[in-house]
Design a protein around this motif. Structure first.
Motif, PDB file in Angstrom:
ATOM      1  N   ALA A  41      81.052  58.413  -9.984  1.00 28.49           N
ATOM      2  CA  ALA A  41      80.332  57.179 -10.814  1.00 28.49           C
ATOM      3  C   ALA A  41      81.268  56.607 -11.777  1.00 28.49           C
ATOM      4  O   ALA A  41      81.562  55.523 -11.731  1.00 28.49           O
ATOM      5  N   MET A  79      71.617  55.818  -9.824  1.00 28.90           N
ATOM      6  CA  MET A  79      72.893  55.239  -9.120  1.00 28.90           C
ATOM      7  C   MET A  79      72.769  55.480  -7.509  1.00 28.90           C
ATOM      8  O   MET A  79      73.857  54.443  -7.123  1.00 28.90           O
ATOM      9  N   TYR A  98      74.488  54.261 -16.814  1.00 29.68           N
ATOM     10  CA  TYR A  98      75.296  53.224 -16.511  1.00 29.68           C
ATOM     11  C   TYR A  98      75.583  52.181 -17.612  1.00 29.68           C
ATOM     12  O   TYR A  98      76.499  51.924 -18.101  1.00 29.68           O
ATOM     13  N   ALA A 147      82.992  52.973 -11.241  1.00 29.17           N
ATOM     14  CA  ALA A 147      82.391  51.867 -12.123  1.00 29.17           C
ATOM     15  C   ALA A 147      83.624  51.149 -12.670  1.00 29.17           C
ATOM     16  O   ALA A 147      83.653  50.179 -13.176  1.00 29.17           O
ATOM     17  N   ARG A 201      79.099  51.626 -18.390  1.00 34.79           N
ATOM     18  CA  ARG A 201      80.126  50.438 -18.080  1.00 34.79           C
ATOM     19  C   ARG A 201      80.587  50.118 -19.430  1.00 34.79           C
ATOM     20  O   ARG A 201      81.745  49.432 -19.305  1.00 34.79           O
TER      21      ARG A 201
END
Ligand code: AQP
Length: 335
Positions: free
Chosen positions: A64, A208, A19, A68, A24
């Motif tokens: 995910a 996660m 992440y 995100a 990110r």
């Protein structure tokens, strides 16, 4: 035009390193670039994957990305095996890259370990597929964690050699984009190893899908040393586990390590860990809630991947056509 390509393997245990080191950053780059984000399932099978688990992990990684903040309408999100250009171009690159180049890849050495003879040919040729992933779209920028730097250098060498061999200026020379305070998140149990999906210890990583209690427990049990937090970055010399927890805090709070130390310098790790676990839970829980919602709605995720694959094929098809022309493959004009 600047185009980003990046991917994550659906090998289970998607973690905080994936992440902070990758996903990110993708969310942040999507305003400035045209982005192609891929669940790299062809890479995943370089080591054995249980088929039902591979399907579930593919959806989990896609969920995910979307949870995100990756926008699958504005950008492309798909799984690699749905677009044949990756495997086709990888074969061509198998014939461009040299054995010596691949033999120097540290990730192969680490993953194959002592059992080299028994490693799959795919694991050895993994970087060629990675170069194909990017260059099938003439990607120019690749956001990754530090661990992928060597593979990206190889992708540059492959593009350069292809261009030189055929006397063309066809493939771009890709640029790595490595940003943030957590380009290499380390294991919570051993600050000299990176946090990784395949580490047998659950306590080495924050997954996660971990809930608040699990996150708090893992941070509480994370290895540190008896010293208090230093006043400046230099005070982390020789303290890899302490430095890692600090880097995770700085990345999660989007501050520099020095800024975080100006608040916490001199504190005991027991106190700091409590702050870190509150911050990790607060940052991750909205993403996790959305991930759970998406995982429970696999039809939506599958539609996103199908639509993304179609758009990815539309970009890669003419590029592969041109590659065939350059190489000298006979092809039908409508191919
Ligand atoms: N520990 C990490 N810190 C920062 N970034 C990381 N990445 C992986 N681990 C860290 C980045 O996440 C992206 C996707 O990685 P991947 O799933 O394709 O493969 P990986 O690097 O092999 O990931 P793992 O978790 O370490 O898996 P295993 O255990 O199978 O080796 C990449 O951009 C990577 O840089």
């Amino acid at each position: 035009m600047q185009r980003i390509f990046s991917g994550v393997q659906p090998t289970g245990n998607l973690h905080l390193g994936n992440y902070l080191g990758a996903i990110r950053n993708w969310v942040r780059l999507q305003d400035d670039y045209e982005c192609i984000f891929c669940v790299v399932d062809l890479h995943a099978i370089t080591a054995w994957q249980d088929p039902p688990q591979l399907r579930a992990s593919t959806r989990e990684v896609a969920a995910a990305m979307i949870a995100a903040g990756v926008d699958p309408k504005k950008h492309i999100v798909f799984n690699q095996s749905q677009v044949s250009a990756h495997a086709e171009l990888a074969w061509i690159f198998n014939c461009v890259a040299r054995m010596g180049w691949l033999s120097r890849m540290t990730q192969f050495k680490e993953k194959a370990g002592k059992n080299r003879e028994n490693a799959s040919v795919g694991l050895f040729a993994y970087p060629n597929l990675m170069a194909a992933d990017i260059l099938a779209y003439k990607g120019t920028h690749v956001p990754v964690g530090e661990d992928q730097k060597q593979h990206l250098e190889l992708a540059r060498d492959i593009a350069q050699k292809f261009n030189n061999d055929f006397g063309v200026d066809f493939f771009p020379i890709v640029e790595p984009v490595i940003t943030g305070e957590a380009t290499r998140v380390m294991s919570l149990r051993d600050g000299s190893n990176k946090m990784s999906k395949s580490d047998p210890s659950e306590y080495s990583r924050i997954n996660m899908v971990d809930d608040a209690d699990e996150i708090a427990r893992k941070i509480r049990k994370a290895k540190t040393d008896p010293e208090a937090l230093p006043d400046s970055k230099e005070g982390f010399e020789g303290r890899p586990e302490a430095a890692n927890l600090m880097a995770i805090y700085a990345a999660l709070s989007d501050e520099s390590v020095d800024d975080v130390l100006s608040r916490f310098g001199g504190e005991q790790f027991s106190t700091f860990k409590q702050h870190l676990s509150d911050l990790a839970v607060a940052t991750l829980s909205p993403i996790q809630d959305e991930m759970r919602r998406l995982i429970a709605a696999p039809d939506y995720v599958d539609d996103v991947l199908r639509d993304g694959a179609e758009r990815a094929r539309a970009i890669s098809r003419p590029i592969i056509h041109d590659v065939h022309e350059i190489i000298g493959f006979l092809q039908s004009p409508n191919a």
